[in-house]
Design an enzyme around this catalytic site. Structure first.
Site, PDB file in Angstrom:
ATOM      1  N   CYS A   1      13.479  11.297   7.057  1.00 59.06           N
ATOM      2  CA  CYS A   1      13.544  10.907   8.466  1.00 59.06           C
ATOM      3  C   CYS A   1      14.974  11.035   8.988  1.00 59.06           C
ATOM      4  CB  CYS A   1      12.990   9.513   8.682  1.00 59.06           C
ATOM      5  SG  CYS A   1      13.619   8.323   7.528  1.00 59.06           S
TER       6      CYS A   1
ATOM      7  N   GLU B   1       9.584  16.148  15.545  1.00 56.46           N
ATOM      8  CA  GLU B   1       9.868  16.043  14.116  1.00 56.46           C
ATOM      9  C   GLU B   1       8.888  16.930  13.349  1.00 56.46           C
ATOM     10  OE1 GLU B   1       8.878  12.442  11.780  1.00 56.46           O
ATOM     11  OE2 GLU B   1      10.947  12.526  11.092  1.00 56.46           O
TER      12      GLU B   1
ATOM     13  N   GLY C   1       2.637   4.482  13.624  1.00 57.40           N
ATOM     14  CA  GLY C   1       3.459   3.326  13.981  1.00 57.40           C
ATOM     15  C   GLY C   1       3.033   2.717  15.314  1.00 57.40           C
TER      16      GLY C   1
ATOM     17  N   GLU D   1       9.628   1.832  10.960  1.00 56.32           N
ATOM     18  CA  GLU D   1      10.594   2.924  10.846  1.00 56.32           C
ATOM     19  C   GLU D   1       9.802   4.207  10.962  1.00 56.32           C
ATOM     20  OE1 GLU D   1      13.675   2.925  11.010  1.00 56.32           O
ATOM     21  OE2 GLU D   1      14.117   0.813  10.633  1.00 56.32           O
TER      22      GLU D   1
ATOM     23  N   GLY E   1       6.646   5.516   8.477  1.00 52.21           N
ATOM     24  CA  GLY E   1       5.726   6.653   8.539  1.00 52.21           C
ATOM     25  C   GLY E   1       5.860   7.369   9.869  1.00 52.21           C
ATOM     26  N   SER E   2       4.753   7.919  10.322  1.00 52.31           N
ATOM     27  CA  SER E   2       4.808   8.742  11.533  1.00 52.31           C
ATOM     28  C   SER E   2       4.811   7.877  12.785  1.00 52.31           C
ATOM     29  CB  SER E   2       3.610   9.682  11.563  1.00 52.31           C
ATOM     30  OG  SER E   2       2.430   8.930  11.695  1.00 52.31           O
TER      31      SER E   2
ATOM     32  N   LYS F   1       0.841  -1.195   0.000  1.00 56.08           N
ATOM     33  CA  LYS F   1       0.000   0.000   0.000  1.00 56.08           C
ATOM     34  C   LYS F   1       0.878   1.247   0.000  1.00 56.08           C
ATOM     35  CE  LYS F   1      -1.818   2.856   3.029  1.00 56.08           C
ATOM     36  NZ  LYS F   1      -1.970   4.021   2.157  1.00 56.08           N
TER      37      LYS F   1
ATOM     38  N   GLN G   1       1.025  19.465   4.953  1.00 54.58           N
ATOM     39  CA  GLN G   1       2.394  19.504   5.481  1.00 54.58           C
ATOM     40  C   GLN G   1       2.901  20.942   5.535  1.00 54.58           C
ATOM     41  OE1 GLN G   1       4.283  16.605   6.552  1.00 54.58           O
ATOM     42  NE2 GLN G   1       5.503  18.249   7.425  1.00 54.58           N
TER      43      GLN G   1
HETATM   44  O1  TXE Z   1       2.126   9.688   7.891  1.00 56.11           O
HETATM   45  P1  TXE Z   1       1.352   8.387   8.302  1.00 56.11           P
HETATM   46  P2  TXE Z   1       1.628  10.927   6.984  1.00 56.11           P
HETATM   47  C1  TXE Z   1       5.789  11.990   9.598  1.00 56.11           C
HETATM   48  C2  TXE Z   1       5.981  13.447   9.277  1.00 56.11           C
HETATM   49  C3  TXE Z   1       4.684  13.817   8.638  1.00 56.11           C
HETATM   50  C4  TXE Z   1       3.711  12.976   9.405  1.00 56.11           C
HETATM   51  C5  TXE Z   1       2.407  12.663   8.733  1.00 56.11           C
HETATM   52  O2  TXE Z   1       6.171  14.176  10.458  1.00 56.11           O
HETATM   53  O3  TXE Z   1       4.391  15.169   8.768  1.00 56.11           O
HETATM   54  O4  TXE Z   1       4.402  11.769   9.646  1.00 56.11           O
HETATM   55  O5  TXE Z   1       2.618  12.049   7.479  1.00 56.11           O
HETATM   56  C6  TXE Z   1      -0.547   4.665   6.336  1.00 56.11           C
HETATM   57  N1  TXE Z   1      -3.147   1.655   9.568  1.00 56.11           N
HETATM   58  N2  TXE Z   1       6.369  11.117   8.599  1.00 56.11           N
HETATM   59  O6  TXE Z   1       0.238  11.321   7.328  1.00 56.11           O
HETATM   60  O7  TXE Z   1      -0.073   8.692   8.611  1.00 56.11           O
HETATM   61  C7  TXE Z   1      -0.658   5.848   5.401  1.00 56.11           C
HETATM   62  O8  TXE Z   1      -1.746   5.699   4.511  1.00 56.11           O
HETATM   63  C8  TXE Z   1      -2.263   1.334   8.615  1.00 56.11           C
HETATM   64  C9  TXE Z   1       7.697  10.697   8.871  1.00 56.11           C
HETATM   65  O9  TXE Z   1       1.876  10.602   5.580  1.00 56.11           O
HETATM   66  O10 TXE Z   1       2.142   7.692   9.340  1.00 56.11           O
HETATM   67  C10 TXE Z   1       0.698   5.826   4.735  1.00 56.11           C
HETATM   68  O11 TXE Z   1       0.728   4.835   3.716  1.00 56.11           O
HETATM   69  N3  TXE Z   1      -1.665   2.233   7.842  1.00 56.11           N
HETATM   70  C11 TXE Z   1       8.086   9.509   8.067  1.00 56.11           C
HETATM   71  C12 TXE Z   1       1.629   5.420   5.880  1.00 56.11           C
HETATM   72  O12 TXE Z   1       0.782   4.767   6.831  1.00 56.11           O
HETATM   73  C13 TXE Z   1      -1.935   3.523   8.051  1.00 56.11           C
HETATM   74  C14 TXE Z   1       7.621   9.491   6.648  1.00 56.11           C
HETATM   75  C15 TXE Z   1       2.324   6.608   6.569  1.00 56.11           C
HETATM   76  O13 TXE Z   1       1.331   7.536   6.941  1.00 56.11           O
HETATM   77  C16 TXE Z   1      -2.842   3.934   9.047  1.00 56.11           C
HETATM   78  C17 TXE Z   1       6.264   9.963   6.517  1.00 56.11           C
HETATM   79  C18 TXE Z   1      -3.451   2.926   9.824  1.00 56.11           C
HETATM   80  N4  TXE Z   1      -4.314   3.208  10.797  1.00 56.11           N
HETATM   81  C19 TXE Z   1       5.705  10.760   7.470  1.00 56.11           C
HETATM   82  N5  TXE Z   1      -2.909   5.281   9.034  1.00 56.11           N
HETATM   83  C20 TXE Z   1       9.581   9.276   8.170  1.00 56.11           C
HETATM   84  N6  TXE Z   1      10.155   9.595   9.316  1.00 56.11           N
HETATM   85  O14 TXE Z   1      10.207   8.817   7.227  1.00 56.11           O
HETATM   86  C21 TXE Z   1      -2.079   5.712   8.057  1.00 56.11           C
HETATM   87  N7  TXE Z   1      -1.498   4.653   7.449  1.00 56.11           N
END
Ligand code: TXE
Length: 483
Positions: free
Chosen positions: A287, A385, A236, A253, A231-232, A178, A334
């Site tokens: 990140c 962050e 996580g 991560e 992701g966030s 996904k 963002q």
């Molecule tokens: O992240 P999300 P978002 C941080 C960064 C950013 C913030 C929000 O601070 O501003 O996160 O970004 C999926 N069950 N990082 O909203 O929500 C979602 O669809 C399963 C840091 O994009 O964590 C996407 O595919 N999956 C980071 C993925 O999770 C779910 C990189 C990440 O989304 C879900 C990105 C759920 N309940 C954002 N909810 C880094 N440090 O590299 C969402 N997702």
């Protein structure tokens, strides 16, 4: 097919077929929000479950495929990605907003990752040991973990999926992938390449849509044996709780608040370049970005003055424009988050040094200038962050103070130091509470053949990338034979 310039129509790939979604969405170009990059299919729970079942059905056959077959598939994928890096890099730049050279570089890295894991498929490790009992042989072998749910973020829409999908397939697992909602077209372009490399139906599946519906279905489904997420922190944590409740294997991560320490004996030109590249390139949306610059007292003011001058010369603009240093922020949400941190920083008493303004460019996009603050360790701008082109400088009395500040964070992904002192560099490498250290290098920018990941709040589970990826994508079996 050329994906670089045209508007695309991205569909799911489920059980070897291209499928429309239950609804559709659009992804837009953050450099020019008038431009639709793709119309893409969005899945609901039922469609996601179809992909999971397809992956489960394909598992028995694929998990027993030969290493040579897997190596050939991965090598073919890697070759095509590398051959098309310019075109795919352009797609990436259009959808995510990285500059074109950054986009091409990321795509090339994705290709190299597939080729690396083509080699690893031939090197799946095992051990034979002497038993402690007479007349018995013991061996330890690795088997695929099963159906792997891959949940990716938007900031590296080719490289992160590559470093999850490639080892998953190399070690004989099947995949439901996904991509993030902001970058479905990059995920789809990768899937399109994978779909033509001879994999049996169901081994690799792509479903696009929301985290709440598609992502959560992957997290909760009993047929998904392992989940790899980037992701966030908040998402996580939620995934960890749901996965632990049903005992699925999970690897997370998450964020970083990475320090770059600059000591008084550093080569200041080099330190400024490390800070500029690590904190601001890729619009700070990494990140591994160095959003905390910890500078030793004697060079503090000179460092700040020179960094300010360097920031003033950086060009922010359309990701495809030649000579641009920094592209737009990925989306309006963002951008608003970044802007809110500028207010938070000012209200808490951080001293504004440079930037942060919204910028007008010939095309309507999410542009802001790189921002710099002088902060204290307790300021939120120094603790949370932000994920944008915003960094802060913290003043350190001496090396020991700098190290303490570097470790004073709930995160632990990467830490860098600029110094000409071997003693301090060595001490820092040993005592930084992180998964990756850098000496006289930016905190962002890593190799693809060695482990990637962190400690504390940044990561959970075993490392990604390199041969260490085997830890997550395989499960170990110990066998005893009466000889
Ligand atoms: O992240 P999300 P978002 C941080 C960064 C950013 C913030 C929000 O601070 O501003 O996160 O970004 C999926 N069950 N990082 O909203 O929500 C979602 O669809 C399963 C840091 O994009 O964590 C996407 O595919 N999956 C980071 C993925 O999770 C779910 C990189 C990440 O989304 C879900 C990105 C759920 N309940 C954002 N909810 C880094 N440090 O590299 C969402 N997702």
């Amino acid at each position: 097919m050329k994906f670089g310039e045209m508007q695309q129509s991205a569909r799911h790939y489920i059980n070897g077929r291209w499928e429309t979604g239950t609804t559709t969405g659009t992804s837009e170009n953050p450099s020019d929000t008038r431009e639709v990059v793709a119309e893409y299919a969005r899945a609901d729970r039922n469609q996601t479950e179809l992909a999971i079942r397809a992956a489960a059905d394909a598992l028995p056959h694929w998990s027993h495929s030969t290493p040579q077959r897997r190596a050939d598939v991965l090598d073919q994928i890697g070759n095509e990605i590398l051959a098309r890096k310019d075109e795919l890099g352009m797609l990436l730049a259009r959808e995510e907003g990285k500059t074109l050279p950054e986009g091409i570089g990321e795509v090339a890295r994705a290709g190299q990752i597939f080729k690396f894991f083509a080699g690893e498929a031939l090197r799946i490790p095992g051990e034979t040991m002497a038993s402690v009992r007479p007349g018995i042989q013991v061996d330890v072998t690795r088997e695929p973990v099963g159906v792997v749910g891959i949940i990716a973020p938007w900031n590296f829409p080719f490289a992160i999926p590559a470093w999850k999908i490639a080892p998953a397939l190399a070690y004989g697992n099947t995949v439901v992938f996904k991509p993030a909602e902001l970058v479905p077209t990059c995920g789809w372009a990768l899937a399109e390449i994978i779909s033509r490399c001879g994999l049996p139906a169901g081994v690799f599946n792509l479903v696009m849509g929301s985290g709440r519906e598609v992502g959560q279905t992957l997290v909760d489904h009993p047929l998904v044996n392992a989940l790899s997420f980037t992701g966030s922190m908040a998402t996580g944590e939620r995934i960890l709780q749901s996965a632990a409740a049903r005992r699925a294997k999970v690897q997370l991560e998450m964020g970083g608040k990475n320090p770059l320490v600059v000591l008084a004996d550093a080569d200041l030109d080099q330190a400024i370049e490390c800070a500029v590249q690590g904190s601001y390139f890729s619009t700070g949306q990494r990140c591994t970005a160095s959003s905390r610059l910890i500078v030793e007292e004697p060079v503090h003011d000179a460092f700040v003055a020179r960094l300010r001058n360097r920031l003033a010369g950086l060009k922010v603009g359309h990701a495809l424009e030649r000579g641009i240093d920094i592209g737009p922020v990925v989306d309006r949400g963002q951008l608003e988050q970044n802007q809110s941190y500028l207010d938070i920083a000012r209200n808490e008493g951080a001293e504004h040094v440079w930037g942060g303004e919204l910028l007008e460019r010939p095309t309507p996009g999410h542009y802001m200038s790189p921002a710099l603050f002088l902060a204290r360790p307790e300021h939120r701008v120094a603790r949370e962050e932000i994920f944008g082109p915003i960094a802060c400088v913290l003043r350190a009395d001496d090396y020991e103070h700098a190290l303490a500040l570097a470790n004073d964070t709930p995160f632990g992904l990467c830490a860098g130091i600029c110094t000409t002192s071997l003693k301090h560099a060595t001490h820092f490498r040993r005592h930084a509470e992180v998964g990756m250290t850098m000496v006289n290098l930016p905190t962002a920018g890593v190799d693809f053949h060695v482990p990637f990941g962190g400690r504390k709040g940044s990561s959970y589970g075993s490392r990604e990338q390199g041969r260490y990826a085997a830890e997550f994508y395989t499960t170990v079996k110990t066998g005893y034979v009466l000889a």
